[in-house]
Design a protein around this motif. Structure first.
Motif, mmCIF file in Angstrom:
data_model
loop_
_atom_site.group_PDB
_atom_site.id
_atom_site.type_symbol
_atom_site.label_atom_id
_atom_site.label_comp_id
_atom_site.label_asym_id
_atom_site.label_seq_id
_atom_site.Cartn_x
_atom_site.Cartn_y
_atom_site.Cartn_z
ATOM 1 N N GLY A 83 0.897 -1.461 -0.154
ATOM 2 C CA GLY A 83 0.353 -0.039 0.059
ATOM 3 C C GLY A 83 0.939 1.334 -0.276
ATOM 4 O O GLY A 83 1.852 0.852 0.353
ATOM 5 N N MET A 84 0.496 2.426 -0.239
ATOM 6 C CA MET A 84 0.798 3.956 -0.795
ATOM 7 C C MET A 84 1.850 4.277 1.162
ATOM 8 O O MET A 84 2.823 4.920 0.747
ATOM 9 C CB MET A 84 -0.245 5.053 -0.646
ATOM 10 N N GLY A 85 0.759 3.827 2.481
ATOM 11 C CA GLY A 85 2.329 3.523 3.178
ATOM 12 C C GLY A 85 3.608 3.089 2.786
ATOM 13 O O GLY A 85 4.592 3.922 3.807
ATOM 14 N N SER A 86 3.858 1.862 2.764
ATOM 15 C CA SER A 86 5.266 1.448 2.089
ATOM 16 C C SER A 86 6.201 2.918 1.108
ATOM 17 O O SER A 86 7.093 2.737 1.476
ATOM 18 C CB SER A 86 5.043 0.058 1.776
ATOM 19 N N SER A 87 4.969 3.612 -0.043
ATOM 20 C CA SER A 87 5.638 3.670 -0.990
ATOM 21 C C SER A 87 6.120 5.686 -0.234
ATOM 22 O O SER A 87 6.512 6.088 -0.810
ATOM 23 C CB SER A 87 4.715 4.390 -2.175
ATOM 24 N N LEU A 88 5.573 5.933 0.627
ATOM 25 C CA LEU A 88 6.064 7.510 1.758
ATOM 26 C C LEU A 88 6.491 7.319 2.498
ATOM 27 O O LEU A 88 7.723 7.656 2.362
ATOM 28 C CB LEU A 88 5.115 7.651 2.298
ATOM 29 N N ARG A 89 7.416 5.632 2.495
ATOM 30 C CA ARG A 89 8.523 5.748 3.346
ATOM 31 C C ARG A 89 9.534 5.709 2.320
ATOM 32 O O ARG A 89 10.800 6.111 2.810
ATOM 33 C CB ARG A 89 8.168 4.067 4.481
ATOM 34 N N VAL A 90 9.469 4.685 1.131
ATOM 35 C CA VAL A 90 10.365 4.590 0.869
ATOM 36 C C VAL A 90 10.925 6.644 -0.029
ATOM 37 O O VAL A 90 12.155 6.851 0.090
ATOM 38 C CB VAL A 90 10.142 3.654 -0.910
ATOM 39 N N PRO A 152 10.635 11.680 9.976
ATOM 40 C CA PRO A 152 10.677 10.875 10.659
ATOM 41 C C PRO A 152 9.199 10.144 11.249
ATOM 42 O O PRO A 152 8.835 8.944 11.535
ATOM 43 C CB PRO A 152 11.723 11.264 12.185
ATOM 44 N N GLY A 153 8.488 11.246 12.204
ATOM 45 C CA GLY A 153 6.925 11.023 12.297
ATOM 46 C C GLY A 153 6.373 9.872 11.639
ATOM 47 O O GLY A 153 4.826 9.178 11.801
ATOM 48 N N ILE A 154 5.954 10.682 10.048
ATOM 49 C CA ILE A 154 5.106 10.489 8.939
ATOM 50 C C ILE A 154 5.525 8.613 8.486
ATOM 51 O O ILE A 154 4.891 7.837 8.757
ATOM 52 C CB ILE A 154 5.284 11.667 8.087
ATOM 53 N N ALA A 155 7.005 8.927 8.869
ATOM 54 C CA ALA A 155 7.789 7.649 8.150
ATOM 55 C C ALA A 155 7.102 6.018 9.268
ATOM 56 O O ALA A 155 6.711 5.419 9.057
ATOM 57 C CB ALA A 155 9.148 8.022 8.372
ATOM 58 N N ALA A 156 7.805 6.864 9.995
ATOM 59 C CA ALA A 156 7.095 5.442 11.526
ATOM 60 C C ALA A 156 5.696 5.409 11.476
ATOM 61 O O ALA A 156 5.184 3.872 11.491
ATOM 62 C CB ALA A 156 7.782 6.387 13.033
ATOM 63 N N SER A 157 4.544 5.856 10.542
ATOM 64 C CA SER A 157 2.748 5.942 11.216
ATOM 65 C C SER A 157 2.905 5.099 9.614
ATOM 66 O O SER A 157 1.496 4.906 9.921
ATOM 67 C CB SER A 157 2.285 6.693 11.515
ATOM 68 N N ALA A 158 3.153 5.412 8.541
ATOM 69 C CA ALA A 158 2.671 5.208 7.137
ATOM 70 C C ALA A 158 2.762 3.969 7.241
ATOM 71 O O ALA A 158 4.097 2.827 7.157
ATOM 72 C CB ALA A 158 3.401 6.139 6.536
ATOM 73 N N THR A 159 1.165 3.201 7.414
ATOM 74 C CA THR A 159 1.555 1.573 7.257
ATOM 75 C C THR A 159 -0.236 1.386 5.980
ATOM 76 O O THR A 159 -0.563 2.238 6.301
ATOM 77 C CB THR A 159 0.836 1.492 8.208
#
Length: 199
Positions: A83-90, A152-159
């Motif tokens: 999903g989109m969360g993993s792409s946002l983290r990358v 950092p906070g966004i990456a930690a919560s993006a799932t």
């Protein structure tokens, strides 16, 4: 374009596999005679973003071959199906160390959002604590600008497919909304019926 805007990166999430479109990767859907991902990159540049980072996933090799993405930083998300969360983290990870003060995030499947909306959201940037989002008749949508201190906070919560939704909900009071309903249409290309929006 100001020097500050040169330090605001466009972050295009273009990894989706188009599950409800029969498995056609959204990045390669044709729009005005070229892949949708090319159109979306041009919108970010025309709106004033400095560097543009593109996150690919489904059919990434085909996208690289068929779309002109010269000048972009192209990164692949091997876990795009999550999903989109993993792409946002990358995407945020690719920006780390790149000197960007903020990331303006857009989605490849929203061609009704053009450079005017990007420019308006970009104009809301103040510093690395900025959170700015386009609004459509008062309802928050895309694109969204994240100052670097939020990454950092966004990456930690993006799932999953939620992307930054949980983080934005937790920081609602800090978000500057920029009305864009007069300049853009925030529809998604998700189903066969939505393909009518493509030219």
């Amino acid at each position: 374009m100001t020097d500050t805007h040169d330090q605001i990166a466009g972050l295009l999430l273009a990894a989706g596999g188009g599950r409800r479109l029969g498995g056609r990767p959204k990045a390669l859907l044709a729009h005005h005679g070229r892949p949708l991902v090319e159109h979306a990159v041009e919108v970010l540049r025309a709106g004033g973003c400095g560097p543009v980072h593109v996150v690919l996933g489904a059919a990434a090799d085909d996208v690289r071959e068929r779309a002109r993405l010269s000048g972009c930083v192209v990164v692949e998300n091997p876990d795009w199906a999550e999903g989109m969360g993993s792409s946002l983290r990358v995407g945020l990870a690719s920006l780390a160390g790149a000197g960007a003060r903020a990331a303006l995030v857009s989605l490849v499947d929203q061609p009704g959002i053009g450079s005017e909306a990007v420019a308006r959201v970009l104009g809301g940037y103040r510093d690395e604590d900025s959170l700015v989002a386009a609004a459509y008749d008062g309802v928050r949508g895309h694109p969204v600008l994240f100052g670097a201190r939020h990454w950092p906070g966004i990456a930690a919560s993006a799932t999953g497919d939620r992307g930054a939704r949980a983080y934005l909900r937790a920081h609602e009071a800090e978000i500057a909304l920029v009305e864009c309903a007069d300049a853009a249409e925030p529809y998604d290309i998700d189903t066969e019926a939505d393909l009518r929006h493509l030219a």
